[in-house]
Design a protein around this motif. Sequence first.
Motif, short mmCIF file in Angstrom:
data_model
loop_
_atom_site.label_atom_id
_atom_site.label_comp_id
_atom_site.label_asym_id
_atom_site.label_seq_id
_atom_site.Cartn_x
_atom_site.Cartn_y
_atom_site.Cartn_z
N PHE A 179 0.87 -1.18 0.00
CA PHE A 179 0.00 0.00 0.00
C PHE A 179 0.90 1.22 0.00
CE2 PHE A 179 -2.46 3.35 2.12
CZ PHE A 179 -3.55 3.40 1.25
N PRO A 180 0.59 2.24 -0.81
CA PRO A 180 1.48 3.41 -0.88
C PRO A 180 1.63 4.09 0.47
CG PRO A 180 -0.16 3.46 -2.65
CD PRO A 180 -0.57 2.37 -1.71
N CYS A 181 2.88 4.25 0.89
CA CYS A 181 3.16 4.92 2.16
C CYS A 181 4.50 5.64 2.00
CB CYS A 181 3.21 3.91 3.30
SG CYS A 181 4.46 2.63 3.13
N PRO A 182 4.80 6.60 2.88
CA PRO A 182 6.02 7.40 2.72
C PRO A 182 7.31 6.59 2.66
CG PRO A 182 4.53 8.48 4.25
CD PRO A 182 3.93 7.13 3.96
N ALA A 183 7.42 5.53 3.48
CA ALA A 183 8.68 4.77 3.50
C ALA A 183 8.95 4.09 2.17
CB ALA A 183 8.64 3.74 4.63
N LEU A 184 7.92 3.49 1.57
CA LEU A 184 8.10 2.83 0.28
C LEU A 184 8.39 3.86 -0.82
CD1 LEU A 184 5.27 0.13 0.36
CD2 LEU A 184 7.73 -0.23 0.66
N ALA A 185 7.73 5.00 -0.74
CA ALA A 185 7.98 6.07 -1.72
C ALA A 185 9.42 6.56 -1.61
CB ALA A 185 6.99 7.21 -1.51
N MET A 199 13.57 -0.23 -7.55
CA MET A 199 13.15 0.66 -6.48
C MET A 199 13.34 0.05 -5.09
SD MET A 199 9.14 0.47 -7.54
CE MET A 199 8.45 0.91 -5.95
N ARG A 200 14.23 -0.96 -4.98
CA ARG A 200 14.51 -1.59 -3.68
C ARG A 200 13.26 -2.20 -3.06
NH1 ARG A 200 18.54 2.21 -4.09
NH2 ARG A 200 20.58 1.51 -3.31
#
Length: 365
Positions: free
Chosen positions: A142-148, A301-302
Amino acid sequence: MADPRVQEYAELLVGRCIDVQPGWQVLLTAGVLARPLVEEVQRAVARRGAYVLTRIVFEVAEVPTRELVWALEAPEALLTELPPIERQTIEQIDGHIAIYAPENTRAGSRLSPERQSLLSRSRAPIMKRYLSHELGWVGCDFPCPALAQDAGMTLEAFEDFLYGACLLDWHEEGRRMRRIADAFDAAEDVRIVGEETDLRLSLAGRAGRVDAGGSNMPGGEVFYSPVEDSAEGVVTYSEYPACLGGFEVGGVRLRFERGRVVEASARTNEDYLLRTLDTDEGARRLGELGIGCNPRITRHMRNTLFDEKIYGTVHLALGASFPDLGGRNESTVHWDMVKELRNGGEIYLDGRLVQHDGVWVGPLA
């Protein structure tokens, strides 16, 4: 205003990915930041007349639901066994949706490699249920700041990227990937050539699976369980780090003889690589060959869930294979490592070139 793509995403997970049926018991595990998607999944499961068992975890140390803080403090004897009630849950559920939405993608590195190895043993009794696809399951982000942040994007850009890679016409993608699978199904010998890489393996007697919206989301790969003693040669992951358990291992180089890793090195975190290879006997053999086919994923993108689907790459997983694809390698490890082929790499099937620079050639063009 709610993002309409979240509801579409939930319907994809509940519908196409695991096809929830009336009366099913569906385990839903997720991080706290995934609440919008969690609620949409709950609604979608309810509309199908099924039960949902929701489990929110802060920091995940191990799939399915081993919490990191507990794993840091628990006696080592407890790490190797699932709690009886947890094992019973996994044995009785009909579906599992796991949503990854970390606050910090490196949190798992707080757990030492030794404790990670012990913890991975607890999965052994349930691994076959997942890998054989006896249990309907799907893992997603789910899109979240850490993944971004890991992807080097703003949150808004990452949302567009994630939904763009997931909300595809999977019927059409499946038709396109079927042609690739048919070519590999008809072959026995696969040779992968790339930077510091020349590796052969056999698919004799093995059929592949087209991932057009199944156990991983995003989908977009064709994957196999290679013949266990067939890998010969060298593969070097010089382009991208191999990510697992909150660790990044850079510059992994593996040499195989008779299907087994006999030499292994890395530029960074080599100790973690070597300890993982020694987790059990199966950790030094290949459990998977995957061919990245998602046209919307074009950069690393790691995030292995996305990176293994990069169009023009392959990934080779150390450890557990897929029993329903003929795989016989057993391990509590399944570590996907992505090899870039868009920089002069090639794939040969039975000696015939079928891909160059990440582009299909010949009949597959």
